[in-house]
Design an enzyme around this catalytic site. Structure first.
Site, PDB file in Angstrom:
ATOM      1  N   SER A 214      28.541  10.831  -6.774  1.00 32.50           N
ATOM      2  CA  SER A 214      27.601   9.962  -7.490  1.00 32.50           C
ATOM      3  C   SER A 214      27.679   8.550  -6.951  1.00 32.50           C
ATOM      4  CB  SER A 214      27.934   9.945  -8.987  1.00 32.50           C
ATOM      5  OG  SER A 214      29.090   9.151  -9.230  1.00 32.50           O
ATOM      6  N   ASP A 215      26.581   7.806  -7.110  1.00 31.04           N
ATOM      7  CA  ASP A 215      26.713   6.369  -6.972  1.00 31.04           C
ATOM      8  C   ASP A 215      27.596   5.898  -8.122  1.00 31.04           C
ATOM      9  OD1 ASP A 215      26.418   3.778  -6.065  1.00 31.04           O
ATOM     10  OD2 ASP A 215      24.262   3.954  -5.804  1.00 31.04           O
ATOM     11  N   TRP A 216      28.224   4.750  -7.952  1.00 32.16           N
ATOM     12  CA  TRP A 216      29.282   4.319  -8.869  1.00 32.16           C
ATOM     13  C   TRP A 216      28.703   4.083 -10.276  1.00 32.16           C
ATOM     14  CZ3 TRP A 216      30.872   5.963  -4.701  1.00 32.16           C
ATOM     15  CH2 TRP A 216      32.181   5.850  -4.247  1.00 32.16           C
TER      16      TRP A 216
ATOM     17  N   GLY B  40      26.857   6.401 -11.830  1.00 32.46           N
ATOM     18  CA  GLY B  40      25.534   6.996 -11.870  1.00 32.46           C
ATOM     19  C   GLY B  40      25.447   8.371 -12.495  1.00 32.46           C
TER      20      GLY B  40
END
Length: 742
Positions: free
Chosen positions: A268-270, A272
């Site tokens: 995941s994006d941080w 997200g």
């Protein structure tokens, strides 16, 4: 090592780097995967794992690592942020620096600068150099390349992204990926998918047709997966057609894994991730950086029968494929050797040299027989761009500024006077929510004008900096900040011999400076060696050869997303902030608001829109001048098994050695489906000595001539006549012929 040592050693290392560059072919083959050679070993590992150990692998351990299995000798996965340089080490559970003295790195030219080279060879070298530094820093996976399409010029990460065109973005993504992974470091393609704005990125819902999504926005990702066997993908913050990217079954399973054959891991994006069951079943492997959804909550969900252990095993398998393919670096070796070494600095220098775009010219190269006194104006002449704004930066040991580069190259032959001219927009102003569009500083402007009056040549450094262009927010306009337009007019009145250098990651409004400047260049955020590269171009040691990887519009209202009224979006009484900022302050990232981004322009992004709608632009896609003059002739088209080869003669009709980027576009006016006026389908950077002629062959692949058929959800090739156009930019295509697709 001081600046002069870097220049000397980087120059000596050039030949070695050139020999290490691997040419990236233009074949549409599937790149052989290295990930699937460990399945039997992975079977045995999974049998030995407890459920708790499996779950522990599916979320962050520290800010930039996720857990392995120590008792089985399986190392943690270490992530390197970001795409244009290895970020300094952080404290385990915060964004604060660890304050090491061994974690410097090379600041490579950012994404738009790399794309301006239009070079797959140097894209490969770039990825390889990133990997070499990642290995020295103990990293397994680079959080890059960043390959989202530049839908809006105001996007906060336009400088990180490559291009508005999917083929140019895709071919460079393939090159970067192969370079990094051939050297042993996994890439993590980001941000998957349609993360084309920073404002409201944490909850905007992109609505788009399948055809436009596949042909424009997914195409670079598909190419990097199919043709370069990318081992990692990062799920974006936003929604696509109603579902968060981190739990989007269609994107993560149907498209990525089933259609493209991706066998690696998705992180995941941080901050997200928004769910437990939906995320893990849709294909999410690792929640970063914490364990809110894929830690205890996931363990409880499996025990409650909401998620089968078979799904957990598959997610673990995908992580282990990458972990067993990438050789871990021993903890005691990481950050034990210097990073930012001459070979990597040379790659940064060579990319920077080829990225600089000459837009108009009557004063360059600098004639030192005539020019004895240069006034250098503008804070961007001395501002370092490795750090700034929100998001990834690089703690580099060396960054040569433009002023330093000019002084080093010109030496004692020319007197150089510097005046700042304006006060750059800075972090304090951004934190106070001030606008970059401030009036000119009268005192600084007066000093600059005085310096200009006494000089033989004025070089004005305009543009943005890393505080103006920043992750987490989009620019509100493309107007030059800090009263630079007013200053440019005053400088031109004082001295007509005005060269303007635009330092930026994306387009700015150049209507004023274009009118008052005799010469205009774009030098991007151009890395550790950018100042040297620029000085070499200004003085004629190297002929400029960069080409714009995106259209520069005349005004913001002409941009398709603005013209269709689909950007910017407005929210009443918005106080939600941004996910990235929230997680640094331990805030919740729940998003209950609904915000729609309707991509009404469909496939007509960038030059496709301006061509089809006949909208005039400041400078077109693919544009860039040279000190040389090139002639195109003798166009031929030859069918091949993969498509056809476009062959022509390129002649350097000048006394200057130079490189040209030859571009191939296709047009299908008699097509039965809606298409843009023309589309880029091939390109090649060609080096020519003074007076040299070369026969150039550029392959055009059938795979790149297909359209996405929504009725059958696959790529289809429409037969019929096709026009082939060849030249040096999208609006300068002197050669034309036709062929037939069968």
């Amino acid at each position: 090592m001081d600046r002069n040592d870097f220049i000397r050693k980087a120059t000596m290392a050039t030949v070695g780097v050139l020999l290490a560059v691997s040419s990236v072919t233009a074949q549409a083959q599937t790149y052989p995967s290295k990930l699937l050679g460990h399945e039997t070993k992975i079977d045995n590992i999974i049998k030995q794992l407890t459920l708790e150990e499996k779950i522990n692998m599916l979320h962050g351990k520290n800010m930039f690592s996720s857990a392995g299995i120590a008792r089985l000798g399986i190392a943690d996965v270490e992530y390197a942020d970001g795409p244009f340089g290895i970020r300094e080490e952080m404290e385990p559970h915060s964004w604060n620096s660890a304050h090491l003295t061994t974690d410097s790195a090379t600041f490579f030219p950012t994404g738009s600068a790399l794309a301006a080279t239009w070079s797959t060879d140097w894209g490969y070298a770039y990825g390889r150099s990133m990997s070499r530094e990642a290995r020295l820093r103990g990293k397994d996976m680079i959080l890059g390349p960043a390959i989202n399409i530049q839908r809006i010029p105001t996007g906060g990460r336009t400088y990180e992204y490559l291009s508005e065109d999917p083929l140019l973005s895709g071919m460079l993504a393939v090159a970067y990926t192969r370079g990094s992974q051939d050297d042993g470091t996994a890439v993590c393609l980001k941000h998957y998918a349609l993360n084309n704005q920073e404002d409201y990125r944490g909850f905007v819902d992109v609505r788009i047709s399948d055809r436009a999504m596949h042909e424009i926005y997914l195409r670079p990702f598909e190419m990097a997966v199919r043709e370069a066997d990318a081992w990692g993908v990062m799920a974006a913050y936003n929604k696509v057609n109603g579902r968060w990217c981190s739990e989007n079954e269609h994107l993560l399973n149907t498209v990525l894994r089933q259609q493209w054959g991706f066998s690696g891991m998705v992180i995941s994006d941080w901050g997200g991730v928004h769910s437990t069951v939906d995320a893990v079943t849709a294909g999410m492997n690792v929640e970063m950086p914490g364990s809110r959804f894929m830690g205890q909550a996931l363990l409880d969900s499996v025990k409650a029968g909401k998620v089968s252990e078979a799904v957990i095993d598959q997610r673990v398998r995908e992580i282990l494929r990458v972990r067993l393919t990438v050789k871990p670096v021993a903890k005691d070796l990481a950050n034990s050797q210097p990073v930012g070494n001459p070979e990597e600095m040379t790659t940064a220098l060579e990319v920077a040299r080829r990225s600089i775009v000459l837009l108009k010219n009557s004063l360059l190269p600098i004639d030192t027989k005539r020019v004895k006194h240069i006034a250098v104006i503008g804070e961007n002449a001395v501002t370092k761009m490795a750090l700034g704004g929100v998001g990834a930066g690089v703690k580099t040991r060396c960054e040569i500024t433009p002023l330093e580069g000019l002084k080093a190259v010109l030496g004692n032959h020319v007197k150089i006077t510097y005046a700042p001219g304006y006060k750059s927009f800075d972090r304090e102003a951004r934190n106070k929510r001030q606008s970059p569009q401030q009036s000119a500083d009268r005192q600084l402007m007066a000093q600059a004008v005085k310096a200009a009056k006494g000089a033989d040549l004025v070089i004005f450094f305009a543009g943005d900096n890393r505080e103006v262009e920043t992750e987490g927010s989009d620019r509100k306009s493309i107007t030059l900040p800090s009263g630079q337009d007013e200053l440019a007019v005053a400088l031109a009145k004082a001295n007509k011999q005005l060269v303007t250098v635009i330092v930026s990651g994306g387009p700015v409004d150049i209507s004023t400076i274009n009118e008052v400047s005799a010469t205009l260049l774009v030098s991007w955020f151009n890395g550790s060696m950018g100042g040297q590269a620029l000085a070499e171009v200004l003085t004629g040691k190297i002929s400029p050869s960069g080409k714009l990887p995106m259209t520069w519009p005349k005004k913001l209202d002409d941009v398709p997303a603005y013209a269709t009224g689909t950007y910017p979006q407005n929210i009443q009484n918005n106080n939600q902030g941004d996910i990235f900022v929230d997680i640094t302050r331990n805030r919740s990232n729940d998003r209950n608001q609904q915000l729609i981004a309707n991509y009404a322009e469909e496939s007509l992004v960038g030059y496709r829109w301006y061509d089809s709608k006949q909208v005039p632009v400041a400078y077109p896609f693919g544009f860039g001048l040279s000190y040389a003059t090139f002639q195109y002739s003798d166009l031929k088209v030859q069918p091949t098994a993969e498509g056809f080869n476009v062959q022509f003669v390129l002649n350097n009709k000048s006394s200057v050695d130079a490189e040209e980027v030859a571009q191939v576009y296709v047009s299908r006016p008699s097509s039965h489906i809606e298409r843009p006026l023309k589309e880029l389908k091939g390109f090649q950077r060609v080096a020519l000595k003074a007076g040299e002629r070369k026969t150039v062959t550029i392959p055009v692949r059938r795979a790149d001539l297909c359209h996405w058929d929504e009725s059958v959800q696959t790529w289809m090739l429409e037969p019929g006549h096709i026009a082939i156009l060849v030249g040096g930019s999208s609006d300068n295509l002197p050669l034309k012929t036709e062929t037939t697709l069968n």
